[in-house]
Design an enzyme around this catalytic site. Structure first.
Site, PDB file in Angstrom:
ATOM      1  N   GLU A 105       0.387   7.960  21.637  1.00 36.82           N
ATOM      2  CA  GLU A 105       0.213   7.769  19.972  1.00 36.82           C
ATOM      3  C   GLU A 105       1.364   9.219  19.192  1.00 36.82           C
ATOM      4  O   GLU A 105       1.530   9.919  19.848  1.00 36.82           O
ATOM      5  CB  GLU A 105      -0.835   7.911  19.506  1.00 36.82           C
ATOM      6  CG  GLU A 105      -1.867   6.608  20.203  1.00 36.82           C
ATOM      7  CD  GLU A 105      -3.724   6.410  19.459  1.00 36.82           C
ATOM      8  OE1 GLU A 105      -3.965   5.681  19.319  1.00 36.82           O
ATOM      9  OE2 GLU A 105      -3.559   7.761  19.716  1.00 36.82           O
ATOM     10  N   ASP A 121      -5.389  11.234  11.692  1.00 34.30           N
ATOM     11  CA  ASP A 121      -4.667  11.429  11.410  1.00 34.30           C
ATOM     12  C   ASP A 121      -3.585  12.505  10.351  1.00 34.30           C
ATOM     13  O   ASP A 121      -4.395  11.375   9.086  1.00 34.30           O
ATOM     14  CB  ASP A 121      -3.555  10.583  11.882  1.00 34.30           C
ATOM     15  CG  ASP A 121      -4.189  10.220  13.952  1.00 34.30           C
ATOM     16  OD1 ASP A 121      -4.842  10.123  14.013  1.00 34.30           O
ATOM     17  OD2 ASP A 121      -3.366   8.525  13.121  1.00 34.30           O
TER      18      ASP A 121
HETATM   19  C1  FRU Z   1      -4.404   8.301  16.437  1.00 34.66           C
HETATM   20  C2  FRU Z   1      -4.549   6.770  15.927  1.00 34.66           C
HETATM   21  C3  FRU Z   1      -2.272   6.361  15.165  1.00 34.66           C
HETATM   22  C4  FRU Z   1      -3.148   5.061  14.424  1.00 34.66           C
HETATM   23  C5  FRU Z   1      -3.815   5.625  13.427  1.00 34.66           C
HETATM   24  C6  FRU Z   1      -5.331   4.857  13.190  1.00 34.66           C
HETATM   25  O1  FRU Z   1      -5.389   9.038  16.013  1.00 34.66           O
HETATM   26  O2  FRU Z   1      -5.104   6.070  16.479  1.00 34.66           O
HETATM   27  O3  FRU Z   1      -2.067   5.942  16.653  1.00 34.66           O
HETATM   28  O4  FRU Z   1      -2.149   5.071  13.684  1.00 34.66           O
HETATM   29  O5  FRU Z   1      -5.394   6.406  14.396  1.00 34.66           O
HETATM   30  O6  FRU Z   1      -6.088   5.177  12.102  1.00 34.66           O
END
Ligand code: FRU
Length: 599
Positions: free
Chosen positions: A317, A148
């Site tokens: 998320e 992300d």
């Molecule tokens: C989304 C996610 C988020 C988390 C991160 C962990 O892709 O699962 O929810 O903060 O990646 O790397």
């Protein structure tokens, strides 16, 4: 568990070796390695160098490395140390410590593993690109894993991009916030890691704000980062920077927000003008929680959103909440961006959104709860959030260009994953519903370096445009303007001499635009990769399209901003030819323009 791994040396050898200094492998007199049995080893640095270069084998299981200075553990890393072959090296920066005090306690690696012979101290680490699929104009980390985009914030002429980062391998793990800075959203300068794991956990996704009025007391104009501390459970923490994002200091009283909900993460913070409060929205299971605060440290739960709303095929998320103008009106609406994994329209990860109102406490979806709106109709558009404090009231979004179905398996090694191009967001109305419009940010237009081809023609059945370029080119834009004269399918293909192709087509009976990547090149690293993705369209007499192609991606944008579609591709050589076809009638290509992007 690595303890099951084969190739153990006979116990006697292992016992003996633990009494001797085993540094004497090939060129590594600089390390002393003692094996303690049961997969445990102690490594000590004998001289002072900047890095310990660690050999990685991606198929190996995760070992544990504890970095020790003066007998205290200062870093714990999960790492796929090479057992049988070295795929690449990753650097462990030792510069902050004195070599004579440094040690590494490594667990779950057999004495016979190749890594003991290959690890070495060095003052340099070569991160120059070795990858064929390194994008030319999309951001990717110099090495290591990225997911992300995080904490995107604009300040004093600089766009900051932080991102979920594993500096110790090109697969997910050891989450840090990586960092890069750009003045134009296209050319990025890599920065040192911004936020590293600590006693509360690894550093998951989040956001940044500029605290113009010093509401938190760290200093006026501090950049304040909010992230999820991911330990056994998840909680929210903050860190601040007083030097324009170059370094961050963690708040001493973290975490600032806790819960007993297991999936509790990805805080997005913004200033709400009307109520003069800070708002924090985060994902909690399959809903979003909204909090408010006056000082960024003490948060009050105001409401939750999500029950029975939109798609729930997976966990929610990375939320965002932004107020956007509706094109052609003076009105604005609030848009709640909600990333969802799995449960996307073509499997795995995707970004949905809701349009409605927000009064500083509650977000209300103005569509029927069962309506699901997708921000992008490709397979590789996830964790999308927007820049905070962007100039000229812009709302610029960026997505991670991958999908959790196969993100760890895509055919690159030195680095894994890149981001989409930046996109400016606004709203438009269609049949009484309000939708998001995502168009490439104007900075992307500036990449056009040469108009390679421009043509107009009629397509009765097929029309072969031939080679798009005089010399091979793997970063380009195709801009199309089409007028239909009765065709049921308006299609075109990009292809190379290996028989690999991308098929793009409007189906005017089904009212869709599709991209078929089933024969696009390397697709066999995951069963979920070969796919045809489709976006709904409104049938009319003209169609405008922009296609942005890079070495490993194709992003399609409706010319009026009505849909976007982002897909990864891995052609074994660049596509070079373009041909058009029609079914059920004919159409005019009023113009097709092919621009080379970048040098
Ligand atoms: C989304 C996610 C988020 C988390 C991160 C962990 O892709 O699962 O929810 O903060 O990646 O790397």
């Amino acid at each position: 568990m690595r303890t099951q791994h084969g190739n153990w040396k006979p116990i006697l050898v292992s016992l003996l070796s633990s009494f001797f200094i085993l540094s004497c492998y090939a060129d590594s007199m600089d390390l002393t390695i003692k094996h303690l049995g049961d997969g445990q080893s102690i490594v000590r640095a004998n001289e002072s160098k900047r890095y310990l270069l660690l050999p990685i084998e991606e198929k190996a299981g995760e070992a544990k490395l504890y970095m020790i200075s003066n007998n205290d553990v200062i870093k714990t890393i999960n790492i796929r140390l090479a057992i049988n072959k070295v795929d690449y090296f990753v650097p462990l920066d030792l510069s902050a410590y004195e070599a004579k005090n440094l040690g590494f306690n490594i667990q779950l690696v057999p004495d016979s593993a190749l890594c003991w012979r290959e690890m070495k101290l060095s003052d340099t680490f070569d991160s120059s690109n070795r990858e064929k699929y390194r994008p030319k104009y999309h951001f990717s980390p110099a090495y290591g894993w990225m997911n992300d985009p995080n904490g995107m914030v604009y300040k004093d002429g600089e766009y900051h991009l932080f991102y979920q980062y594993n500096p110790y391998g090109s697969m997910w793990g050891n989450m840090h916030w990586g960092h890069a800075i750009s003045k134009d959203l296209i050319t990025w300068t890599h920065q040192p890691v911004a936020i590293a794991p600590d006693g509360l956990g690894t550093i998951f996704s989040g956001s940044c704000v500029i605290d113009k009025n010093n509401t938190a007391g760290f200093g006026a104009n501090a950049i304040i980062a909010f992230y999820t501390s991911a330990g056994e459970r998840q909680s929210q923490s903050m860190a601040y920077s007083l030097d324009n994002g170059r370094t961050f200091k963690k708040y001493e009283r973290n975490p600032i927000l806790t819960s007993t909900v297991r999936d509790f993460r990805d805080p997005k913070v913004f200033w709400h003008e009307e109520t003069s409060k800070w708002i924090l929205i985060l994902a909690a299971g399959q809903e979003m929680q909204i909090y408010s605060s006056a000082n960024l440290k003490d948060w009050t739960l105001e409401s939750t959103f999500g029950d029975g709303q939109g798609a729930h095929g997976g966990v929610w998320e990375c939320p965002d909440l932004v107020q956007l103008p509706i094109k052609g009106t003076d009105l604005k609406k609030w848009v709640l961006i909600c990333n969802l994994n799995p449960g996307g329209p073509f499997g795995g990860s995707a970004t949905q959104y809701f349009v409605g109102t927000f009064d500083g406490k509650t977000f209300k979806n103005e569509s029927a709860p069962e309506v699901t709106k997708w921000m992008d109709y490709g397979k590789d558009h996830y964790a999308t959030v927007t820049w905070s404090n962007a100039p000229e009231n812009r709302h610029i979004a960026l997505a991670w260009m991958s999908n959790w179905e196969y993100a760890n398996d895509v055919p690159t090694m030195q680095f894994r994953s890149s981001n989409s191009v930046p996109r400016d967001l606004s709203l438009y109305t269609q049949d009484d519903e309000i939708y998001l419009s995502c168009t490439p940010s104007k900075e992307v237009d500036a990449l056009r370096s040469k108009l390679e081809k421009q043509k107009s023609f009629k397509v009765e059945r097929t029309y072969n445009l031939g080679d798009m370029f005089k010399t091979p080119c793997d970063a380009y834009e195709i801009e199309l303007n089409i007028k239909n004269h009765g065709a049921e399918v308006i299609g075109f293909q990009l292809f190379n001499e290996k028989g690999e192709e991308i098929d793009c087509y409007y189906n005017l009976i089904e009212k869709t635009f599709s991209v078929d990547r089933t024969k696009s090149g390397i697709t066999n690293f995951s069963k979920s990769f070969p796919a045809v993705t489709s976006a709904p369209i409104v049938v009319g007499s003209t169609y405008k399209l922009r296609l942005l192609v890079d070495r490993a991606s194709i992003e399609a944008f409706d010319g009026d901003g009505k849909f976007a579609m982002t897909n990864l591709i891995f052609p074994t050589e660049p596509y070079k030819r373009l041909s058009f076809y029609s079914k059920g009638g004919k159409y005019d290509v009023i113009s097709v323009k092919v621009y080379k992007l970048g040098e």
